[in-house]
Design a protein around this motif. Structure first.
Motif, mmCIF file in Angstrom:
data_model
loop_
_atom_site.group_PDB
_atom_site.id
_atom_site.type_symbol
_atom_site.label_atom_id
_atom_site.label_comp_id
_atom_site.label_asym_id
_atom_site.label_seq_id
_atom_site.Cartn_x
_atom_site.Cartn_y
_atom_site.Cartn_z
ATOM 1 N N ASP A 237 -2.784 -16.337 3.787
ATOM 2 C CA ASP A 237 -3.477 -16.540 5.052
ATOM 3 C C ASP A 237 -2.668 -15.878 6.157
ATOM 4 O O ASP A 237 -1.524 -15.480 5.977
ATOM 5 N N CYS A 254 -0.074 -7.732 10.888
ATOM 6 C CA CYS A 254 -0.131 -7.850 9.423
ATOM 7 C C CYS A 254 0.103 -6.497 8.779
ATOM 8 O O CYS A 254 -0.346 -6.251 7.655
ATOM 9 N N HIS A 291 2.407 -13.445 -2.712
ATOM 10 C CA HIS A 291 2.456 -12.894 -1.366
ATOM 11 C C HIS A 291 3.236 -11.605 -1.328
ATOM 12 O O HIS A 291 3.084 -10.810 -0.419
ATOM 13 N N LEU A 295 -1.142 -6.632 0.329
ATOM 14 C CA LEU A 295 -2.219 -7.325 1.014
ATOM 15 C C LEU A 295 -3.492 -6.532 0.765
ATOM 16 O O LEU A 295 -3.704 -5.473 1.341
ATOM 17 N N PRO A 299 -6.724 -11.411 5.567
ATOM 18 C CA PRO A 299 -6.191 -12.776 5.468
ATOM 19 C C PRO A 299 -7.181 -13.815 5.998
ATOM 20 O O PRO A 299 -8.014 -13.524 6.867
#
Length: 491
Positions: A237, A254, A291, A295, A299
């Motif tokens: 997240d 991010c 994690h 990515l 998120p």
């Protein structure tokens, strides 16, 4: 004899000179404690000078990020309004630590090693509206910490290993006051196991002390021997993957969360979720193997008050509908350098005020019809380094840009097919109705296959639109026949 005596005395004097040197040096070093002290003070002054002081929008900022600081320096300017101390080595916030900065509006302390905040740490900060304490080691705090901050509007305390016991009761009650809607969002319990992963904003306050009592009352089961809960699947997240910066504008960073990045390599750890969960902190979750991977999705739990969002340099391949629905204030979205291949209709729903969208360095071939319809006020669109395919599917993008002349766009060049490689997509679309070379050899004669008629003036108009760059390469447009209509009289 006198000559010999004189020579001996001279030799003795010369041999004594080197011995006086060390004594003199020692004396210098003796007084040199003060010299070195002045040197250290000089280093501190230089360290202070390394902090960047600047003014933006009429307000003074002091940027002391990444300085390995363990404390606040007394010679910093007293009239600053924004103090940035992220990514330092501060461990404890002492009473009156910031009391000299009475004009502070924002204080950024994220990504330090803070494990304790004394009740009077923020005394004197009556003008403070933003306090960032996320990504630290805080386990407990009381309501007393927030009492000197009557104007506090934004409080970020997520990614701290909060111990949800009685000592946290007053803070949780303060966070849950309806008027404090931006205080403590996304913060979660790290222990006890029965409350692990629950948000402080939604926590049943009565369970804080009840859980402690239940531990002591269970026969034969101490706190160190609590039964293990089932494994919990950790989903990435925004609060654990990304960093939030509130000034000068709210930014969610991010970017570059790939497994090959330096940060991911540092965070990469392995742990078994079936082990005692209270030992797992927010940083441990962020550094789990899951994690540490690239990515590859947007998120979850994106903050609603973010103005800029940087998701660049990841492995996102697919934008699904409504993934930015809550980001209603977003004005800049950077999705460059991902692996984007598909954007669903409705992916940009909610981005009413988006001004700038960066989709460069991806793998996009075209946009589905309707993808851009939610971007009413877009002003800048970056499209470089995408393998745009110049066929019928590319027409929607040009159609949309034609009807939004206020959008400045870059990088729209044909990659395929071979005969149009390097062409501007707009030029390709203008010649889409041009006849094929085989038809051109027939001189435009009607072959009986439903050929279409037209005028030579129409061909000249198309070539005129093209300009001189590709005019000589363009085929003439197919001639069109007027459509026939049959009239049916209804009685």
């Amino acid at each position: 004899m006198r000559l010999l005596t004189t020579l001996v005395l001279l030799l003795l004097l010369r041999s004594a000179e080197p011995r006086r040197g060390p004594r003199s040096g020692a004396a210098e070093r003796g007084a040199g404690g003060r010299v070195r002290g002045r040197g250290r003070a000089g280093v501190m002054r230089r360290q202070t000078q390394e902090c960047k002081e600047y003014i933006e929008a009429g307000e003074k900022y002091l940027d002391c990020q990444d300085r390995q600081l363990t404390n606040v320096m007394q010679d910093w300017p007293k009239d600053i309004q924004h103090l940035l101390l992220a990514r330092n080595k501060i461990q404890v916030l002492r009473d009156n630590m910031f009391s000299q900065f009475t004009q502070l509006k924002s204080l950024d302390l994220q990504q330090n090693d803070i494990s304790m905040v004394e009740d009077g740490a923020f005394s004197g900060l009556s003008q403070l509206t933003t306090l960032l304490l996320q990504h630290n080691g805080l386990k407990t705090a009381s309501e007393e910490v927030l009492l000197p901050l009557p104007r506090l509007t934004y409080l970020r305390i997520y990614d701290n290993p909060w111990r949800c016991h009685c000592s946290l009761d007053s803070l949780v009650r303060t966070l849950q006051v309806p008027s404090n809607r931006n205080l403590g969002n996304y913060a979660k319990c790290a222990e006890p196991p029965s409350l692990w992963g629950q948000k402080l904003k939604k926590l049943n306050v009565e369970s804080l002390c009840a859980d402690d009592n239940q531990v002591d009352r269970r026969p034969g089961v101490g706190e160190d021997r609590q039964p293990r809960p089932p494994p919990i699947k950790v989903k990435p997240d925004a609060t654990s993957m990304c960093h939030t910066y509130m000034h000068p504008k709210p930014l969610l960073d991010c970017s570059n969360k790939g497994a090959g990045s330096e940060e991911a390599q540092m965070l990469k750890v392995t742990f078994d979720l079936q082990e005692y969960p209270s030992m797992i902190t927010g940083n441990d979750i962020c550094g789990s193997e899951e994690h540490a991977q690239n990515l590859n999705n947007i998120p979850s739990d994106l903050p609603s008050d973010i103005v800029k969002m940087d998701l660049s340099s990841n492995s996102i391949k697919h934008l699904r509908p409504k993934q930015f629905l809550l980001s209603k204030d977003l004005k800049l979205l950077n999705l460059s350098s991902n692996s984007l291949q598909r954007i669903d209709i409705g992916a940009f729903v909610g981005l009413l005020y988006l001004r700038e969208l960066d989709l460069s360095n991806n793998s996009l071939h075209y946009f589905q019809y309707g993808v851009l319809e939610d971007l009413y006020f877009l002003r800048k669109l970056k499209l470089e380094n995408n393998p745009w395919i110049c066929d019928y599917n590319i027409h929607y993008l040009i159609y949309w840009l034609k009807h939004h002349p206020g959008v400045f766009y870059t990088g729209l060049t044909c990659s395929e097919p071979q005969e149009f490689r390097g062409w501007r997509v707009e030029d390709y679309v203008k010649t889409y109705n041009g006849e094929c070379p085989m038809d051109k050899q027939t001189g435009g004669m009607d072959t009986g296959q439903g050929g279409q008629g037209g005028t030579e003036n129409e061909a000249q108009e198309v070539v005129g639109e093209m300009g001189d760059g590709h005019g000589e390469l363009l085929p003439r447009p197919l001639k069109q026949k007027p459509k026939k209509f049959e009239i049916i009289r209804l009685s």
